[in-house]
Structure formats: C-alpha cells, structure tokens
Design an enzyme around this catalytic site. Sequence first.
Site, PDB file in Angstrom:
ATOM      1  N   SER A   1       0.872  -1.179   0.000  1.00  0.00           N
ATOM      2  CA  SER A   1       0.000   0.000   0.000  1.00  0.00           C
ATOM      3  C   SER A   1       0.912   1.234   0.000  1.00  0.00           C
ATOM      4  O   SER A   1       1.844   1.315  -0.809  1.00  0.00           O
ATOM      5  CB  SER A   1      -0.930  -0.061   1.213  1.00  0.00           C
TER       6      SER A   1
ATOM      7  N   LYS B   1      -4.642   3.150  -2.846  1.00  0.00           N
ATOM      8  CA  LYS B   1      -3.850   2.629  -1.723  1.00  0.00           C
ATOM      9  C   LYS B   1      -4.713   2.417  -0.473  1.00  0.00           C
ATOM     10  O   LYS B   1      -4.484   1.458   0.277  1.00  0.00           O
ATOM     11  CB  LYS B   1      -2.667   3.564  -1.442  1.00  0.00           C
TER      12      LYS B   1
ATOM     13  N   TYR C   1      -4.506   8.036  -6.472  1.00  0.00           N
ATOM     14  CA  TYR C   1      -3.470   7.191  -5.856  1.00  0.00           C
ATOM     15  C   TYR C   1      -3.875   6.849  -4.412  1.00  0.00           C
ATOM     16  O   TYR C   1      -3.779   5.687  -3.980  1.00  0.00           O
ATOM     17  CB  TYR C   1      -2.128   7.932  -5.893  1.00  0.00           C
TER      18      TYR C   1
HETATM   19  N1  LIG Z   1       8.511   4.914  -4.114  1.00  0.00           N
HETATM   20  C1  LIG Z   1       7.776   5.313  -3.086  1.00  0.00           C
HETATM   21  O1  LIG Z   1       8.076   6.328  -2.429  1.00  0.00           O
HETATM   22  C2  LIG Z   1       6.546   4.542  -2.689  1.00  0.00           C
HETATM   23  C3  LIG Z   1       5.873   4.943  -1.516  1.00  0.00           C
HETATM   24  C4  LIG Z   1       4.766   4.241  -1.121  1.00  0.00           C
HETATM   25  C5  LIG Z   1       4.312   3.172  -1.862  1.00  0.00           C
HETATM   26  N2  LIG Z   1       4.966   2.825  -3.011  1.00  0.00           N
HETATM   27  C6  LIG Z   1       4.442   1.693  -3.756  1.00  0.00           C
HETATM   28  O2  LIG Z   1       5.453   0.704  -3.843  1.00  0.00           O
HETATM   29  C7  LIG Z   1       5.262  -0.065  -5.035  1.00  0.00           C
HETATM   30  C8  LIG Z   1       6.558  -0.081  -5.820  1.00  0.00           C
HETATM   31  O3  LIG Z   1       6.847   1.265  -6.174  1.00  0.00           O
HETATM   32  P1  LIG Z   1       8.252   1.740  -6.757  1.00  0.00           P
HETATM   33  O4  LIG Z   1       8.546   3.026  -6.118  1.00  0.00           O
HETATM   34  O5  LIG Z   1       9.232   0.638  -6.715  1.00  0.00           O
HETATM   35  O6  LIG Z   1       7.775   2.055  -8.256  1.00  0.00           O
HETATM   36  P2  LIG Z   1       8.534   1.801  -9.639  1.00  0.00           P
HETATM   37  O7  LIG Z   1       7.791   2.621 -10.647  1.00  0.00           O
HETATM   38  O8  LIG Z   1       9.966   2.058  -9.445  1.00  0.00           O
HETATM   39  O9  LIG Z   1       8.255   0.258  -9.882  1.00  0.00           O
HETATM   40  C9  LIG Z   1       6.935  -0.186 -10.112  1.00  0.00           C
HETATM   41  C10 LIG Z   1       6.997  -1.484 -10.869  1.00  0.00           C
HETATM   42  O10 LIG Z   1       5.651  -1.896 -11.149  1.00  0.00           O
HETATM   43  C11 LIG Z   1       5.654  -2.426 -12.454  1.00  0.00           C
HETATM   44  N3  LIG Z   1       4.312  -2.371 -13.035  1.00  0.00           N
HETATM   45  C12 LIG Z   1       3.602  -1.270 -13.382  1.00  0.00           C
HETATM   46  N4  LIG Z   1       2.430  -1.633 -13.929  1.00  0.00           N
HETATM   47  C13 LIG Z   1       2.394  -2.985 -13.906  1.00  0.00           C
HETATM   48  C14 LIG Z   1       1.449  -3.941 -14.345  1.00  0.00           C
HETATM   49  N5  LIG Z   1       0.287  -3.579 -14.909  1.00  0.00           N
HETATM   50  N6  LIG Z   1       1.733  -5.248 -14.187  1.00  0.00           N
HETATM   51  C15 LIG Z   1       2.910  -5.639 -13.632  1.00  0.00           C
HETATM   52  N7  LIG Z   1       3.851  -4.781 -13.207  1.00  0.00           N
HETATM   53  C16 LIG Z   1       3.588  -3.458 -13.345  1.00  0.00           C
HETATM   54  C17 LIG Z   1       6.635  -1.549 -13.225  1.00  0.00           C
HETATM   55  O11 LIG Z   1       7.087  -2.192 -14.416  1.00  0.00           O
HETATM   56  C18 LIG Z   1       7.735  -1.354 -12.204  1.00  0.00           C
HETATM   57  O12 LIG Z   1       8.732  -2.368 -12.277  1.00  0.00           O
HETATM   58  C19 LIG Z   1       4.103   0.608  -5.783  1.00  0.00           C
HETATM   59  O13 LIG Z   1       2.913  -0.082  -5.485  1.00  0.00           O
HETATM   60  C20 LIG Z   1       4.066   1.991  -5.186  1.00  0.00           C
HETATM   61  O14 LIG Z   1       2.790   2.594  -5.309  1.00  0.00           O
HETATM   62  C21 LIG Z   1       6.075   3.475  -3.446  1.00  0.00           C
END
Ligand SMILES: NC(=O)c1ccc[n+]([C@@H]2O[C@H](COP(=O)([O-])OP(=O)(O)OC[C@H]3O[C@@H](n4cnc5c(N)ncnc54)[C@H](O)[C@@H]3O)[C@@H](O)[C@H]2O)c1
Length: 231
Positions: A116, A140, A136
Amino acid sequence: MGAARVALADLSAEGLRETAHLIEAGGGETLVLICDVTSEEDVQAAVDRTIARFGSLDAASNNAGVEQPVQPAADTAKDDWDRILGVSLTGAFLCTRAQIRQMLQQDGGGAIVNVSSGAGVKGFMGFMGFKVQAAYAAAKHGITGFTRSAALDHAAQGIRVNAVCPGIIDTEMTRRFGDTCPGGREGLVADEPVGRLGEPEEIASSVLWLCSTDAAFTTRTALVVDGGQTV
Ligand SMILES: NC(=O)c1ccc[n+]([C@@H]2O[C@H](COP(=O)([O-])OP(=O)(O)OC[C@H]3O[C@@H](n4cnc5c(N)ncnc54)[C@H](O)[C@@H]3O)[C@@H](O)[C@H]2O)c1
C-alpha cells in the site's frame, strides 16, 4: 533455512533480470515471468507457472503500482483514475485472489503482503506542495481495506494477509515524481522527519518479516514504514 526459490513478475523484463541475478548470486533459484497484473489470465498463468516450477506458493508480495500525475481531485481525468486503480487496486485483488486460491490447495497455508502506501493511511493536503493525489490515495486506501478483509476471510485457513505502507522510498517512481514537485527531491526529503528517503531494502525487510514464521501471529495489519512521514 534453505535457499530461496523466487518467482519474479513484472510488465518489463529489465528489472527482473537484475533482481534474478542478485538472488542467484546469493544461492537462490529464480523464475522470471512477464505479467500484467491487470490481466486475470496473466496473473493466473504466473501462479500456475510458479507451481509448475517450484511446487508450492508459500509467500507472495504484490508490489506493482503506478504514480499519479500531480493534480488536484477536480482535475483528475477518468483515464488516470481507471489506470491507477486498475494497476494498484485491481492488480492487488487479482494477485491476492489467485494466490489465496493456490494456498488453499496446499498444506500449511501461506502469507501475502500487499504494498500500500502512506497514502493508504491518510490523504495528503496541499495543492501548491503538489501532494494532492486523490486517485493514488483511493487505490492505496483500497488495498489496505481489501487486505484487512481478505485476511479475516482466510485467517482460519492458515493464510495471513498483511500490507506494508511505505513512506517516500528512493526508487525510480520517486525519481520521476520528485522531478515534478516544486521542491524537487529536496522537498521530498524535507517531508521525512528522519531527514532522508527510505531505501527499497528497508521495505523489503518488512515484507520478508511479514512473510516469515516470526510474524505467524500477525495478520490484517497495515505496517507503516515511513520514517515518521505520515504523521
Ligand atoms: N517509491 C515510493 O516512495 C513509494 C511509496 C509508497 C508506496 N509505493 C508503492 O510501492 C510499489 C513499488 O513502487 P516503486 O517506487 O518501486 O515504483 P517503480 O515505478 O519504481 O516500480 C513499479 C513497478 O511496477 C511495475 N508495473 C507497473 N504496472 C504494472 C502492471 N500492470 N503489471 C505488472 N507490473 C507493473 C513496473 O514495471 C515497475 O517495475 C508501488 O505499489 C508503489 O505505489 C512506493
């Protein structure tokens, strides 16, 4: 503990191969799968291929997500809404459902961790600070709610379902998002009470703990790992 056997799934092969090399260098075994989490067929095929290769699914983490273009709720396009909820929320639902169905066929249940966000715990105010992300936040919050319900539905069957709610983590998403914020990366760092962004490994270790037998009594929790940010 034996070497990890890990199925890695993503839309694109790029990051998967790098992660697979790291796991294999540590003595683990990997299976790389291209999967669109918005597709029921892809998700089922990913579970089926994992079982064909490794024989069981003991733990799973559902992490796919997409960021929202910076915009207030009134300017959110329906296409963006559908895309963001489709990947994050529907994706988490389809993956969790397929994983639970598989775990129900096994002895010993299993553990699932959905990713999340701090935005799954509270909304963020402040348009000029560019933190307004209604779609978003809806996706989440949806993951948190779905996780809590699914956990209760299957608790008696030995399946634990939890969520982690990361703060701002130093990933590609944050690099893209940071570029669009008025304060840039420094603005994001200033938002973190601990004075730095989180590292991906700091979320991975929480996911691993929730998957482990050390967390055997932990289900339906939404574990906030945010350096204090969501306060
Ligand atoms: N980076 C942050 O600060 C943060 C904070 C809170 C939550 N999140 C959550 O953590 C998770 C990972 O985020 P991240 O920062 O590594 O993002 P990122 O964009 O670096 O990686 C996301 C990954 O999801 C994959 N993806 C996207 N659509 C897809 C689909 N339809 N099917 C399969 N794979 C798919 C992408 O190819 C990518 O490898 C996400 O759910 C994001 O919302 C991130």
